[in-house]
Design a protein around this motif. Structure first.
Motif, PDB file in Angstrom:
ATOM      1  N   GLN A 143      -4.600   2.929   3.217  1.00 61.35           N
ATOM      2  CA  GLN A 143      -4.710   1.494   3.464  1.00 61.35           C
ATOM      3  C   GLN A 143      -3.526   0.979   4.271  1.00 61.35           C
ATOM      4  O   GLN A 143      -2.414   1.502   4.166  1.00 61.35           O
ATOM      5  CB  GLN A 143      -4.775   0.719   2.137  1.00 61.35           C
TER       6      GLN A 143
ATOM      7  N   THR B 207      -9.838   0.929   9.756  1.00 60.09           N
ATOM      8  CA  THR B 207     -10.396  -0.313  10.286  1.00 60.09           C
ATOM      9  C   THR B 207      -9.739  -0.640  11.627  1.00 60.09           C
ATOM     10  O   THR B 207      -8.536  -0.466  11.803  1.00 60.09           O
ATOM     11  CB  THR B 207     -10.147  -1.472   9.300  1.00 60.09           C
TER      12      THR B 207
ATOM     13  N   GLN C 230      -2.780   6.138  -0.077  1.00 62.72           N
ATOM     14  CA  GLN C 230      -3.927   5.313  -0.452  1.00 62.72           C
ATOM     15  C   GLN C 230      -4.913   5.072   0.687  1.00 62.72           C
ATOM     16  O   GLN C 230      -5.996   4.530   0.463  1.00 62.72           O
ATOM     17  CB  GLN C 230      -3.447   3.960  -0.997  1.00 62.72           C
TER      18      GLN C 230
ATOM     19  N   ALA D  48      -4.997  -5.582   1.291  1.00 66.28           N
ATOM     20  CA  ALA D  48      -4.981  -4.193   1.749  1.00 66.28           C
ATOM     21  C   ALA D  48      -6.369  -3.849   2.258  1.00 66.28           C
ATOM     22  O   ALA D  48      -7.372  -4.165   1.610  1.00 66.28           O
ATOM     23  CB  ALA D  48      -4.577  -3.262   0.614  1.00 66.28           C
ATOM     24  N   ILE D  49      -6.428  -3.224   3.440  1.00 69.06           N
ATOM     25  CA  ILE D  49      -7.718  -2.840   4.010  1.00 69.06           C
ATOM     26  C   ILE D  49      -7.650  -1.384   4.462  1.00 69.06           C
ATOM     27  O   ILE D  49      -6.568  -0.833   4.673  1.00 69.06           O
ATOM     28  CB  ILE D  49      -8.122  -3.752   5.189  1.00 69.06           C
ATOM     29  N   CYS D  50      -8.799  -0.762   4.586  1.00 70.49           N
ATOM     30  CA  CYS D  50      -8.871   0.645   4.979  1.00 70.49           C
ATOM     31  C   CYS D  50      -8.148   0.852   6.308  1.00 70.49           C
ATOM     32  O   CYS D  50      -8.366   0.098   7.266  1.00 70.49           O
ATOM     33  CB  CYS D  50     -10.332   1.068   5.086  1.00 70.49           C
ATOM     34  N   ASP D  51      -7.295   1.879   6.374  1.00 66.21           N
ATOM     35  CA  ASP D  51      -6.464   2.049   7.571  1.00 66.21           C
ATOM     36  C   ASP D  51      -7.234   2.558   8.787  1.00 66.21           C
ATOM     37  O   ASP D  51      -6.684   2.608   9.889  1.00 66.21           O
ATOM     38  CB  ASP D  51      -5.250   2.939   7.279  1.00 66.21           C
TER      39      ASP D  51
ATOM     40  N   ALA E  14       0.868  -1.175   0.000  1.00 62.81           N
ATOM     41  CA  ALA E  14       0.000   0.000   0.000  1.00 62.81           C
ATOM     42  C   ALA E  14       0.903   1.223   0.000  1.00 62.81           C
ATOM     43  O   ALA E  14       1.944   1.227   0.663  1.00 62.81           O
ATOM     44  CB  ALA E  14      -0.911   0.009   1.225  1.00 62.81           C
TER      45      ALA E  14
END
Length: 268
Positions: A182, A207, A180, A202-205, A176
Motif C-alpha cells: 500500500q 493503483t 503491506q 492507504a490504497i493499493c500501491d 503503511a
C-alpha cells in the motif's frame, strides 16, 4: 575470512570529530572501497536525508543499505552505540525491502520527465496561494466521492511506506508498512466544506494515481518528488515501481516498532 566490501556515503555536513570513532571501527571491520561498483553494501552515516541521497545516487547498484544514525529521528537508520560491535550488528542484521514509486511529470512544455521517489510526491502552493487539483484514481475522479470536481487546499501527498513517517505524518496521514502493498494518499488542509470527509487513506500501491494542477494561470503551485522540485508542472502520475530498495536493520522489528509506536502515540 575476507572482509565485507563496503562503500561509504557520508553526510558532508557531519563534523569529522563526531564520526571518527565510527569511521575507525568501519576501517577495522570492513574493506572500504572507493566506488560503489566494487562494493557489497553501502554504509550511510548521517540522518534520513543522507539515506535518501544515498538511495538516489546508488539504488541502481542493487546493493543493500545499512544506515548509522547521526541525525535526529533516523527512521531509516540504525542506532549504533559507541563500543558496539558494528561488524556483528551488520552480519546479523535483517533485510527489509522498500518499494519505490515511479513518477511521470508532465510539464507545460509538453515534455514528460520520468523519475522515481523513495519517500513521496506532494504538491505545494506558493505563499499566498492555494492548490487546485483533480485527483484521478485509475482514471476516476476521486473528488466525485465528495460531490466536488476538484480539490482545493494546501496540497496532496502520495507517500510510500518509507515516506509515510515524513511529511505525511506531519499532515496527520495514516501509515503503511513495506510488506503491506500500500501507499498513502493524504490531503493537506482541505478548505471546501465537503472535504471534512476527505481523510488520509492507504490504497493499493499498484493503483495509478494522477494529480492534475488546475487554474495554473492564477494559482502558483508546484510538484515535489522527494527533493526534486518541478515548478512548471501540469500533472504527476504515480504507481509502484518494479524495483525495490533493501535496507538492513539490527533487528527486523526495529523499523516496524518505531513506525507503529510513532503513529500509536498520536492516536492514529
Amino acid at each position: 575470512m575476507s572482509k565485507l566490501k563496503v562503500f561509504l556515503h557520508i553526510d558532508p555536513y557531519l563534523p569529522e570529530s563526531k564520526i571518527s570513532n565510527t569511521l575507525m571501527a568501519i576501517a577495522q571491520q570492513f574493506s572500504v572501497v572507493p566506488e560503489p561498483e566494487s562494493a557489497e553494501m553501502v554504509i550511510v552515516l548521517g540522518g534520513d536525508g543522507a539515506m535518501l541521497d544515498a538511495i538516489r545516487d546508488h539504488h541502481h547498484q542493487a546493493l543493500p543499505f545499512f544506515g548509522i544514525n547521526f541525525g535526529h529521528v533516523g527512521f531509516l537508520l540504525n542506532a549504533v552505540p559507541d563500543g558496539g560491535d558494528l561488524g556483528q550488528m551488520v552480519e546479523t542484521s535483517e533485510f527489509i525491502e522498500f518499494p519505490l514509486m515511479d513518477i511521470e511529470i508532465l510539464l507545460e512544455t509538453s515534455e514528460v520527465i520520468r523519475t522515481f521517489a523513495f519517500n513521496e510526491v506532494y504538491t505545494h502552493p506558493y505563499p499566498g496561494h492555494t492548490c487546485c487539483h483533480r485527483v484521478m484514481i485509475n482514471g476516476d475522479n476521486l473528488m466525485d466521492e465528495f460531490g466536488e470536481t476538484e480539490f482545493r487546499g494546501n496540497g496532496i501527498i502520495y507517500a510510500t511506506p518509507g515516506g509515510c513517517t515524513s511529511y505525511n505524518y506531519n499532515a496527520r496521514g495514516v501509515y503503511a508498512l513495506p510488506d503491506q502493498g500500500q501507499f498513502v494518499l493524504t490531503p493537506v488542509d482541505p478548505i471546501r466544506p465537503n472535504f471534512h470527509r476527505f481523510h488520509s487513506r492507504a490504497i493499493c500501491d499498484t493503483t495509478r494515481v494522477t494529480v492534475e494542477l488546475l487554474e495554473r494561470h492564477r494559482r502558483k503551485q508546484f510538484i515535489i518528488a522527494d527533493t526534486q522540485v518541478f515548478e512548471n508542472a501540469v500533472s504527476a502520475t504515480m504507481v509502484r515501481a518494479e524495483k525495490t530498495v533493501g535496507l538492513k536493520f539490527g533487528r527486523r522489528t526495529h523499523y516496524f516498532e518505531k513506525v507503529i509506536r510513532l503513529f500509536s502515540y498520536n492516536g492514529r
